[in-house]
Design a protein around this motif. Structure first.
Motif, short mmCIF file in Angstrom:
data_model
loop_
_atom_site.label_atom_id
_atom_site.label_comp_id
_atom_site.label_asym_id
_atom_site.label_seq_id
_atom_site.Cartn_x
_atom_site.Cartn_y
_atom_site.Cartn_z
N SER A 1 56.96 13.07 105.09
CA SER A 1 57.76 12.19 104.23
C SER A 1 57.02 10.88 103.96
O SER A 1 57.05 10.36 102.84
CB SER A 1 59.12 11.91 104.87
N ILE B 1 64.37 9.53 104.29
CA ILE B 1 64.57 10.87 104.85
C ILE B 1 63.65 11.08 106.05
O ILE B 1 64.03 11.65 107.07
CB ILE B 1 64.34 11.95 103.77
N SER C 1 67.70 17.17 103.93
CA SER C 1 67.06 16.19 103.04
C SER C 1 67.76 16.15 101.68
O SER C 1 67.93 15.07 101.09
CB SER C 1 65.57 16.51 102.86
#
Length: 239
Positions: free
Chosen positions: A7, A103, A89
């Motif tokens: 991420s 996230i 997510s």
């Protein structure tokens, strides 16, 4: 940790940077394997076909009831784990307007939950190494998730509990299984991990359809059903 790192990279440099990072990790792994693992050239190698070796491992599923039981249990816990992280997510984006980096930060809750493995021996002793109780706790966690996952603080706490219980079940499955198949531990591990990974693939795939049709509450009910299946398996072991 890979969820957080991916991420982070995606937020900074886009999705393709994750593939570059993965390629780099593979090269580092290649170096470490070649540098640290001892050569096996001194051993006399036997020409055993891969599928013959695999069938030899999986024959343990037929002959050992404990391996069957805990492999099935591993299937369900990985199905739960993969289904949760495969959809969370999307839910975080829709429900809380999380961006990619946020996230990734949420995924650190999974890291903290996984750290329970460091204390698994003491915790499992407190639970008397009882899978039934662990699956029952999972069941109640998912019931709470059905009704209260719209509250971020509660969702974080449930995620911590979820990952902790998955780790404990995973460890408890292997400890109990290996205790029932002395001398065949590597074959038992092959059976268990194959079932474990298949559970992840099935859970991720099915939960995607559930999410598209019924949203996060539907996925939470899907978790409830999977935890009931694991609970029934553990009750069967007791009886």
């Amino acid at each position: 940790l890979s969820r957080f790192v991916s991420s982070f990279f995606a937020a900074l440099w886009g999705w393709k940077s994750i593939y570059l990072f993965g390629a780099g990790c593979m090269l580092i792994s290649l170096f470490l394997i070649n540098y640290f693992l001892p050569p096996d050239g001194s051993r006399k190698k036997e020409n055993i076909a891969y599928f013959k070796m695999a069938l030899s491992s999986f024959s343990l599923l037929k002959s050992n009831a404990s391996v069957r039981l805990y492999s099935a249990s591993g299937f369900f816990i990985m199905a739960i784990f993969a289904a949760f992280w495969n959809n969370i997510s999307i839910y975080l984006t829709h429900q809380f307007n999380f961006d990619q980096f946020s996230i990734g930060l949420f995924s650190l809750a999974g890291v903290l939950g996984a750290l329970v493995a460091m204390f698994s021996n003491k915790i499992l002793k407190a639970f008397n190494a009882n899978n039934t109780l662990l699956f029952l706790l999972l069941f109640f966690i998912f019931l709470l998730m059905v009704f209260y996952s719209s509250y971020l603080a509660i969702l974080v706490l449930l995620t911590l509990a979820l990952d902790s219980l998955i780790q404990l079940l995973h460890i408890n499955n292997q400890v109990n299984m290996y205790g029932d198949c002395h001398g065949n531990e590597s074959r038992a591990a092959s059976c268990y991990m194959t079932s474990f990974i298949l559970g992840g693939a099935v859970g991720a795939k099915l939960s995607t359809y559930v999410y598209l049709d019924y949203g996060w509450k539907g996925v939470s009910l899907f978790f409830v059903l999977l935890s009931i299946a694991g609970l029934l398996l553990s009750v069967r072991k007791i009886t």
